[in-house]
Design an enzyme around this catalytic site. Structure first.
Site, PDB file in Angstrom:
ATOM      1  CG  ASP A  32      -1.692  -1.262   1.450  1.00  0.00           C
ATOM      2  OD1 ASP A  32      -2.113  -1.872   0.453  1.00  0.00           O
ATOM      3  OD2 ASP A  32      -1.879  -1.652   2.615  1.00  0.00           O
ATOM      4  CD  GLU A 237      -9.004  -2.846  -0.749  1.00  0.00           C
ATOM      5  OE1 GLU A 237      -9.505  -2.953   0.394  1.00  0.00           O
ATOM      6  OE2 GLU A 237      -8.213  -3.697  -1.198  1.00  0.00           O
TER       7      GLU A 237
HETATM    8  O1  FUB Z   1      -3.113  -3.611   3.541  1.00  0.00           O
HETATM    9  C1  FUB Z   1      -4.383  -3.845   4.088  1.00  0.00           C
HETATM   10  C2  FUB Z   1      -5.459  -3.543   3.114  1.00  0.00           C
HETATM   11  O2  FUB Z   1      -5.291  -4.334   1.960  1.00  0.00           O
HETATM   12  C3  FUB Z   1      -5.457  -2.130   2.594  1.00  0.00           C
HETATM   13  O3  FUB Z   1      -5.969  -1.190   3.484  1.00  0.00           O
HETATM   14  C4  FUB Z   1      -6.220  -2.332   1.353  1.00  0.00           C
HETATM   15  O4  FUB Z   1      -6.199  -1.267   0.464  1.00  0.00           O
HETATM   16  C5  FUB Z   1      -5.568  -3.571   0.804  1.00  0.00           C
HETATM   17  O5  FUB Z   1      -4.372  -3.298   0.136  1.00  0.00           O
END
Ligand code: FUB
Length: 337
Positions: A32, A237
């Site tokens: 991320d 997301e």
């Molecule tokens: O890294 C944890 C979660 O997985 C993140 O918040 C999301 O965007 C996904 O990458």
């Protein structure tokens, strides 16, 4: 679960796949990546992935991260510096677990780290910590930012106006906020409008919102709102905003179809019009990125699970050049040869 199925598939695929970009960090797992240029230097604010005994499921319980490291780079794909632990969950009074994808912003020589975590009752919220160096350490505010919920904060600095984008469905709980307060899951039917990412301006103090949270419209080529069943294009997301030629670009992950896609607008609030794919699926279930300009070129920062042999919760950050065509469209990136 879908997470287990994809992990099994990718642990086999990992042996035969050749990535076009190497991991930037190999001594720990990172994911991320939110990249920024501060004082002429590239800084990356990623999640810090760890081994866990938590079960793998579609709520992402196996993403059990508990601290953040900040990295800097001397030049694109050059030597990386690990500045150590910038914030640990033990120093975040309101958080109970799962320090997920963070972002950072600078204002008047102060640096702010924005991060999601579950609060003491298991609800994802967004918190902020501050310090006077880009690499931290950061001191967390005692409580989360009031009015925030869900995951994946991204702060866009539009000439001194700071916009906080956030949201993620499934494990990120955005589907629980459809009524305005935290409820059971409420998913729209396939032909209904998809759940929308959120935005609110930050106050001048950078640690609170200055307005109520707004939903962001994402439209298709006919000006219709994207629907929930359009899983190749709808928001899942990881929102990120950058500006190119006076247009705002909202890019995000499509989650269960594993793409990074983008939409454009002439306002930071949208509506955004869907444009296309930035990054095709990587090894691992998740895909999460940022886009920033450095020394006249644009770069995509992303992650995949190739270093861990396809384990979906053990990821590594990468970077590669991103090209805007003269008409403003972005060239699709293939992560493997
Ligand atoms: O890294 C944890 C979660 O997985 C993140 O918040 C999301 O965007 C996904 O990458």
């Amino acid at each position: 679960s879908d997470a287990e199925a994809v992990t099994q598939r990718d642990m086999q695929r990992a042996e035969n796949i050749k990535a076009v970009s190497p991991p930037l960090v190999t001594h720990i797992y990172t994911a991320d990546p939110s990249a920024h240029v501060f004082n002429g230097k590239l800084y990356i604010y990623p999640s810090h992935d760890i081994e866990t005994s938590e079960p793998m499921n579609d709520d992402g319980d196996h993403f059990a991260m508990r601290d953040y490291h900040v990295f800097s780079l001397d030049r694109p794909n050059g030597k990386i510096n690990d500045h150590g632990v910038a914030l640990d969950i033990d120093n975040v009074p309101w958080a109970s677990k799962q320090m997920w994808a963070p972002d950072a912003a600078e204002k008047d020589g102060q640096y702010y780290l924005y991060f999601p975590a579950r609060d003491q009752s298991g609800i994802f919220r967004i918190g902020v910590a501050s310090g006077d160096c880009p690499e931290g350490p950061f001191t967390a505010e005692p409580d989360f930012i009031q009015g925030t919920f869900s995951i994946d904060p991204a702060v866009y600095n539009d000439n001194g106006e700071y916009y906080l984008y956030f949201g993620g469905i499934w494990g990120g709980q955005l589907q629980r906020w459809q009524s305005g307060s935290y409820t059971e899951d409420m998913y729209p039917a396939d032909n209904e409008t998809a759940i929308k990412p959120r935005v609110a301006k930050l106050s001048t103090d950078m640690i609170s919102l200055s307005e109520t949270v707004k939903e962001i419209d994402i439209l298709d080529e006919n000006g219709e709102l994207l629907v929930a069943g359009d899983t190749d294009r709808r928001f899942f997301e990881g929102p990120w905003v950058h500006k190119f030629n006076k247009q705002y670009y909202l890019s995000y992950s499509t989650g269960d179809t594993h793409k990074i896609v983008y939409a454009t607008s002439d306002s930071p609030y949208g509506p955004f019009k869907y444009q296309g794919v930035i990054l095709n699926p990587v090894l691992g279930w998740t895909t999460h990125h940022s886009i920033t300009q450095y020394d006249g070129k644009w770069y995509l920062f992303y992650h995949d699970s190739s270093l861990s042999g396809g384990q979906t919760h053990l990821r590594s950050i990468k970077m590669t050049e991103l090209i805007h065509n003269p008409d403003g469209t972005i060239q699709t990136i293939e992560p493997y040869e």
